[in-house]
Design a protein around this motif. Sequence first.
Motif, PDB file in Angstrom:
ATOM      1  N   UNK A  70       2.121 -31.014  32.204  1.00 59.40           N
ATOM      2  CA  UNK A  70       3.417 -30.115  32.036  1.00 59.40           C
ATOM      3  C   UNK A  70       3.535 -29.862  30.687  1.00 59.40           C
ATOM      4  N   UNK A  71       2.955 -30.924  29.726  1.00 55.58           N
ATOM      5  CA  UNK A  71       3.297 -30.686  28.247  1.00 55.58           C
ATOM      6  C   UNK A  71       2.169 -29.576  27.842  1.00 55.58           C
ATOM      7  N   UNK A  72       0.930 -29.859  28.276  1.00 51.21           N
ATOM      8  CA  UNK A  72      -0.145 -28.732  27.979  1.00 51.21           C
ATOM      9  C   UNK A  72       0.176 -27.465  28.447  1.00 51.21           C
ATOM     10  N   UNK A  73       1.019 -27.246  29.598  1.00 52.75           N
ATOM     11  CA  UNK A  73       1.351 -25.829  30.164  1.00 52.75           C
ATOM     12  C   UNK A  73       2.354 -25.413  29.232  1.00 52.75           C
ATOM     13  N   UNK A  74       3.235 -26.181  29.030  1.00 55.48           N
ATOM     14  CA  UNK A  74       4.578 -25.661  28.205  1.00 55.48           C
ATOM     15  C   UNK A  74       4.148 -25.219  26.910  1.00 55.48           C
ATOM     16  N   UNK A  75       3.123 -26.012  26.401  1.00 55.00           N
ATOM     17  CA  UNK A  75       2.791 -25.743  24.778  1.00 55.00           C
ATOM     18  C   UNK A  75       1.965 -24.414  25.052  1.00 55.00           C
ATOM     19  N   UNK A  76       1.169 -24.555  25.925  1.00 54.20           N
ATOM     20  CA  UNK A  76       0.099 -23.192  25.870  1.00 54.20           C
ATOM     21  C   UNK A  76       0.778 -21.957  26.132  1.00 54.20           C
ATOM     22  N   UNK A  77       1.875 -22.083  26.903  1.00 51.89           N
ATOM     23  CA  UNK A  77       2.333 -20.831  27.244  1.00 51.89           C
ATOM     24  C   UNK A  77       3.431 -20.139  26.165  1.00 51.89           C
ATOM     25  N   UNK A  78       3.660 -21.063  25.042  1.00 50.46           N
ATOM     26  CA  UNK A  78       4.467 -20.672  24.095  1.00 50.46           C
ATOM     27  C   UNK A  78       3.932 -20.812  22.813  1.00 50.46           C
ATOM     28  N   UNK A  79       4.064 -21.960  22.066  1.00 49.24           N
ATOM     29  CA  UNK A  79       3.285 -22.376  20.903  1.00 49.24           C
ATOM     30  C   UNK A  79       2.007 -22.126  20.796  1.00 49.24           C
ATOM     31  N   UNK A  80       1.057 -22.493  21.636  1.00 47.24           N
ATOM     32  CA  UNK A  80      -0.155 -22.562  21.749  1.00 47.24           C
ATOM     33  C   UNK A  80      -0.625 -20.904  21.809  1.00 47.24           C
ATOM     34  N   UNK A  81      -0.016 -20.316  22.478  1.00 51.11           N
ATOM     35  CA  UNK A  81      -0.649 -18.732  22.754  1.00 51.11           C
ATOM     36  C   UNK A  81      -0.397 -18.133  21.228  1.00 51.11           C
ATOM     37  N   UNK A  82       0.467 -18.354  20.673  1.00 49.17           N
ATOM     38  CA  UNK A  82       0.663 -17.575  19.355  1.00 49.17           C
ATOM     39  C   UNK A  82      -0.243 -18.229  18.171  1.00 49.17           C
ATOM     40  N   UNK A  83      -0.340 -19.648  18.289  1.00 52.82           N
ATOM     41  CA  UNK A  83      -1.353 -20.026  17.389  1.00 52.82           C
ATOM     42  C   UNK A  83      -2.892 -19.616  17.758  1.00 52.82           C
ATOM     43  N   UNK A  84      -3.242 -19.496  18.928  1.00 55.98           N
ATOM     44  CA  UNK A  84      -4.230 -18.826  19.383  1.00 55.98           C
ATOM     45  C   UNK A  84      -4.792 -17.475  19.016  1.00 55.98           C
ATOM     46  N   UNK A  85      -3.804 -16.771  19.081  1.00 52.71           N
ATOM     47  CA  UNK A  85      -3.821 -15.280  18.823  1.00 52.71           C
ATOM     48  C   UNK A  85      -3.837 -15.081  16.944  1.00 52.71           C
ATOM     49  N   UNK A  86      -3.121 -16.142  16.431  1.00 52.75           N
ATOM     50  CA  UNK A  86      -2.976 -15.932  15.113  1.00 52.75           C
ATOM     51  C   UNK A  86      -4.247 -16.319  14.384  1.00 52.75           C
ATOM     52  N   UNK A  87      -4.893 -17.503  15.005  1.00 59.01           N
ATOM     53  CA  UNK A  87      -6.228 -17.896  14.582  1.00 59.01           C
ATOM     54  C   UNK A  87      -7.235 -16.984  14.760  1.00 59.01           C
ATOM     55  N   UNK A  88      -7.151 -16.195  15.717  1.00 60.81           N
ATOM     56  CA  UNK A  88      -8.071 -15.217  16.117  1.00 60.81           C
ATOM     57  C   UNK A  88      -8.329 -13.986  15.183  1.00 60.81           C
ATOM     58  N   UNK A  89      -7.016 -13.664  14.893  1.00 60.80           N
ATOM     59  CA  UNK A  89      -6.563 -12.481  13.952  1.00 60.80           C
ATOM     60  C   UNK A  89      -7.175 -13.102  12.496  1.00 60.80           C
ATOM     61  N   UNK A  90      -6.883 -14.043  12.007  1.00 60.31           N
ATOM     62  CA  UNK A  90      -7.176 -14.400  10.564  1.00 60.31           C
ATOM     63  C   UNK A  90      -8.802 -14.443  10.653  1.00 60.31           C
ATOM     64  N   UNK A  91      -9.571 -14.861  11.668  1.00 59.67           N
ATOM     65  CA  UNK A  91     -11.141 -15.089  11.926  1.00 59.67           C
ATOM     66  C   UNK A  91     -11.661 -13.532  11.781  1.00 59.67           C
ATOM     67  N   UNK A  92     -10.984 -12.629  12.483  1.00 60.04           N
ATOM     68  CA  UNK A  92     -11.396 -11.292  12.440  1.00 60.04           C
ATOM     69  C   UNK A  92     -11.364 -10.491  11.221  1.00 60.04           C
TER      70      UNK A  92
END
Length: 462
Positions: A70-92
């Motif tokens: 439940x913690x993982x699902x909640x984090x991935x749907x909010x904070x985690x998604x933003x961090x994934x996309x921001x990290x990907x953008x910086x790499x690009x």
Amino acid sequence: MQDLRLILAIIIVFLTGWGVYKKYNVNIVLLFAGLSLNLVAICFGVEDILPKGAKSTGFIGFDLFEQLRLIARSQLASTGLIMLVAGGFATYMDAMGASDKLVTACLKPLKKLSKPYILVGCVFLFGNFLGMVVTSAAGMAMLLIVSVYPILIGLGVSNLSAAAVIASALVFSYAPSSAIAVIAANTAGIDPMTYLIQYQLPVALPAVLAAAVVHTLVQKYYDSKIAPGSGVVEIDTSELDKKKERAARLPAIYAFLPLTPLVLLFIFNKMVYKTVVLDVASAMFMGWVVAIIVDWIYRRNTTEVFKDGFAMFRGMGSMMTNVVGLIFVAGLFAAGLQTTGLIGALVDGAKHAGLGLSGTSVLMSIVIAIVTILTGSGVASFTSLVPLAPSIADSFGGNAADMALMLQFASECSRPLSPVAGVVIICAGFAKSNPIALVKRTFWPCLTALVISLSLAVYFMH
């Protein structure tokens, strides 16, 4: 029985700290620490360890892992998604050369400064500006080492002074691009841009300016104690030359590409353009697509452009393994601290001592700073404690964002004070010096930033 439960919880916390200090994998340490804390709570009669409103599996032993899901699902749907996309953008941005172009463009006015120690302070400010785009302390260090370091050395600044200002350049990181800042904002339940404008900037800007002045004075003082020229180390400029050559081939518009999401978010947020509000992840995706189109128009090489564009997904994968997975187990650890009653006991103790929310926040900030100095990682200490901010703030009738802000700044200001921090080791190695000597140079500027930021955070408490 209550006392025994708290004693066992404290023992687990100390063992967790010992495991982090011993450089065991932080994710696995926090995983088993969280499971152990919740198991202690179950053994002492706690019947429900799941988040509020969650349905039990029917067997409390399985609920240990349902809680993690439940913690993982909640984090991935909010904070985690933003961090994934921001990290990907910086790499690009790094893969296509836009980050190098931005640095090159910003360096032009700095090169005109003839006074070396004024330039030291400006480099510190420059690094903080780049922190809006480059979110990794080690990545920032490598970027500045190949670009700014040779300029400082050429003006007669010692290797340690140049390394010290670079090692501490990312003393604060900012929403919406920083993973830590996004975690703080989402923990407090506010939009990352609101967190940046209303909470971070009023506290960070005075602290950064003061630290820049202290850097100028401290580095000049230490350099005056060494023989002229003896503190300068010859450096290999081959990597710098490659980056300069690459950036020179790119048109000026590439320097603006890393800033595209930030510009969009500064315009389309609740405080500026209220009728159109843009999500952080959406802005990052827009910046990614715009950059691919611009890159294709310029290069007209579909194969290479699409290959670089795929770096977005590589960066997202790297962010998942390095940061997002950590917040899952950190959330489990924080939940364990609550179910064992340890946080309740801490809050009660703080109330009886008359500390209030500000005093408790300062106390927890000091704990984070000490752990960060000992381990070299502010991420582990911050992510393991910041989930507690909402419940502690509620206990005092305060704002969770204020506590989250203080915990974030404590973790980041303390990182350059640790001789085992990755960024310190990188800069010390490049300067051909030992980390302890480098930490002596970062101590006063970073301590200044920490004291001023915590003091202002308390003053501005909402």
